[in-house]
Design an enzyme around this catalytic site. Structure first.
Site, short mmCIF file in Angstrom:
data_model
loop_
_atom_site.label_atom_id
_atom_site.label_comp_id
_atom_site.label_asym_id
_atom_site.label_seq_id
_atom_site.Cartn_x
_atom_site.Cartn_y
_atom_site.Cartn_z
N ASN A 163 0.79 -1.30 -0.12
CA ASN A 163 -0.09 0.00 -0.12
C ASN A 163 1.11 1.05 0.14
O ASN A 163 0.28 2.47 -0.41
CB ASN A 163 -0.98 -0.02 0.97
CG ASN A 163 -0.44 0.08 2.59
OD1 ASN A 163 0.81 -0.51 2.45
ND2 ASN A 163 -1.14 0.76 3.51
N GLU A 261 4.89 -3.38 12.23
CA GLU A 261 4.04 -2.28 12.13
C GLU A 261 2.44 -2.78 11.34
O GLU A 261 2.73 -3.21 10.43
CB GLU A 261 4.23 -1.06 11.13
CG GLU A 261 5.52 -0.37 11.72
CD GLU A 261 4.96 0.56 13.05
OE1 GLU A 261 3.82 0.78 12.91
OE2 GLU A 261 5.90 0.75 13.83
N CYS A 295 -2.84 1.74 6.78
CA CYS A 295 -3.34 1.45 8.10
C CYS A 295 -3.60 2.64 8.97
O CYS A 295 -4.04 2.47 10.28
CB CYS A 295 -2.08 0.75 8.65
SG CYS A 295 -0.42 1.70 8.66
#
Ligand code: UN1
Length: 496
Positions: A163, A261, A295
């Site tokens: 992403n 993460e 995110c």
């Protein structure tokens, strides 16, 4: 990009190599996989190596062999290479940004913006590499020079998501290099071209052979052997919670340092005294840019009940007006999801929430006119139950839910009632409430009057609770992860 990254062409489609020990090369399997444009699935962007355990082994061996020389090299010399790479990448920002949009699906503006962020990261760590590496302490013995040093870890494994296909690899790889580590880099299979661009810029800047090795392929075939290899002393991973927890289990079992993460379920609280126009723009940007696939995306608008229906109506109007389509087309603001599986999953979540009786105010359908791409119309739900699936689970798509609350205390309590804690926003003119939010919100990145997404490269990035593994990336925090500390007691010989 150096043409050497392209091994050959198959029916005019470029075949890109792995980069191992300073050479672009085919995987031992001889197999490749396709990288397709998510906005037009019929378009193949390139073929990439389907690597396996043998390629990972060769890459780790190369990184291991290069570790000592690179680690002992002057940090200034390392910084010079990073700075040169920043200039090379800066000269290609438009082309790389376009390739980013083609393979990931975010708009061209976002693709160029993200590539520019990678340039900034290279520049920042070229400077950071020259910062002090230790501290000098007094000792009980006045003749002792007592000080600390930060030294490299050795071979580091980098596993990155699709992403942010150039910014996230840059913010892991560049500090790891700056502080003297050597690397094996496994990018997401959906976005290997950005990985090639980043590696090529570093190669052309003069990175010695073996220091950075790129191995493309699946999580099972490449990621698994990488996390299990005893010579890989640290792993940095960004991606899903499920995969992250598995990586942590396997890698920390054998004593490796692990940094994760993971996901987010990020809230934007809008109080009744907020500047509503500004809040609407920021909430929509946070929720819908990059098609909600961050995110850090906003997925819950937690809104004072007094303004909830007005805000919902205005959000719906603007979300309904977003232009969905090919992200390379001027005027388009929302591109596709990364692949068909993702589009079906997001459409499925929307359908499920609807069937559970949650009110869908706008969007959610798969546009028929764009059936060659993986599109879902940006969706807004009203009156979402904070405990429902829509209120708790990361959607990773263009889906926003409005949760009405009575006051700031309830807003913060609801915001905190999820397993994640990456980023959070509040919109208010009230300084006292803003500071209460800053104090009480369980999140690693906190915004007052701005959207939940976005990350400047020179400050720490990471989440609370299930969003991270307590360590932080970027800024000075990266030094913590990519180095280990040595304490030195330096005494003169007794005769002095
Ligand atoms: C941003 O919000 O600009 O995978 C960065 C992600 C995050 C990065 C977000 N690790 O979406």
């Amino acid at each position: 990009m150096t043409n050497t990254a392209i091994l050959n062409q198959q029916d005019s489609t470029p075949v890109y190599g792995n980069f191992i020990n300073g050479e672009w090369a085919a995987a031992t399997s001889g197999g490749t996989f396709e990288n397709r444009n998510p906005a037009r699935a019929s378009e193949v962007i390139g073929l990439f190596q389907s690597s396996g355990a043998g390629d990972v082994d060769a890459a780790v061996t190369a990184a291991d062999d290069a570790a000592r020389t690179w680690g002992e090299m002057s940090a200034i010399a390392r910084a010079n290479i990073l700075y040169k790479a920043s200039e090379i990448l800066a000269s290609r920002v438009n082309d790389v940004g376009r390739d980013l949009s083609r393979e990931e699906g975010k708009t061209l503006k976002e693709g160029i913006g993200e590539t520019t962020r990678a340039v900034q990261i290279l520049r920042y760590y070229a400077g950071e590499a020259q910062q002090p590496i230790g501290e000098h302490y007094p000792s009980t013995n006045p003749m002792t020079m007592l000080y600390t040093l930060r030294e490299p870890l050795g071979v580091v494994g980098i596993i990155t998501p699709w992403n942010f296909p150039i910014a996230i690899p840059a913010w892991k790889i560049v500090p790891a290099l700056a502080f003297g580590n050597t690397l094996v880099f496994k990018p997401a299979t959906a976005t290997p071209l950005c990985a090639v661009h980043l590696v090529a810029a570093l190669q052309e800047a003069g990175l010695p052979q073996g220091v950075l090795n790129l191995v493309t392929g699946s999580a099972g075939a490449v990621g698994d052997p990488l996390i299990k290899d005893e010579r890989v002393v640290a792993i940095s991973f960004t991606g899903s919670n499920e995969v992250g927890q598995e990586i942590k289990r396997v890698a920390s079992d054998r004593g490796a340092k692990v940094q994760l993460e993971l996901g987010g379920k990020n809230p934007a609280i809008v109080l009744a005294d907020a500047d509503i126009d500004h809040a609407i723009t920021q909430v929509i940007n946070g929720a819908m840019m990059s098609t909600g696939q961050k995110c850090t995306a906003t997925s819950r608008a937690i809104v004072d009940r007094k303004i909830a229906s007005e805000l919902t109506e205005r959000l719906a109007q603007q979300i309904g007006g977003l232009k969905v389509g090919d992200p390379l087309t001027e005027g388009i603001t929302i591109g596709p999801l990364i692949d068909e599986k993702a589009a079906e999953r997001v459409a499925g979540e929307i359908g499920r929430a609807k069937s559970e009786g949650v009110a869908l105010v706008t969007g959610g359908e798969r546009p028929e006119a764009l059936s060659d791409g993986h599109f879902v119309m940006p969706a807004l739900f009203s009156d979402v139950d904070p405990q429902s699936r829509l209120g708790q689970e990361e959607m990773f798509g263009p889906v926003l839910g409005v949760i009405p609350v009575d006051d700031v205390d309830e807003a913060i309590a609801v915001a905190n009632q999820v397993r994640y804690g990456l980023s959070a926003s509040i919109f208010t003119r009230d300084l006292g409430r803003a500071l209460q939010f800053v104090r009480q919100i369980q999140a690693g990145i906190v915004h007052v009057n701005s959207e939940t997404a976005g990350a400047e490269p020179h400050v720490p990035f990471g989440g609370y609770k299930g969003s991270s593994s307590y360590s932080r990336e970027q800024g000075k925090a990266a030094r913590e992860f990519y180095t280990q500390m040595k304490t030195v007691y330096l005494d003169p010989p007794p005769s002095v």
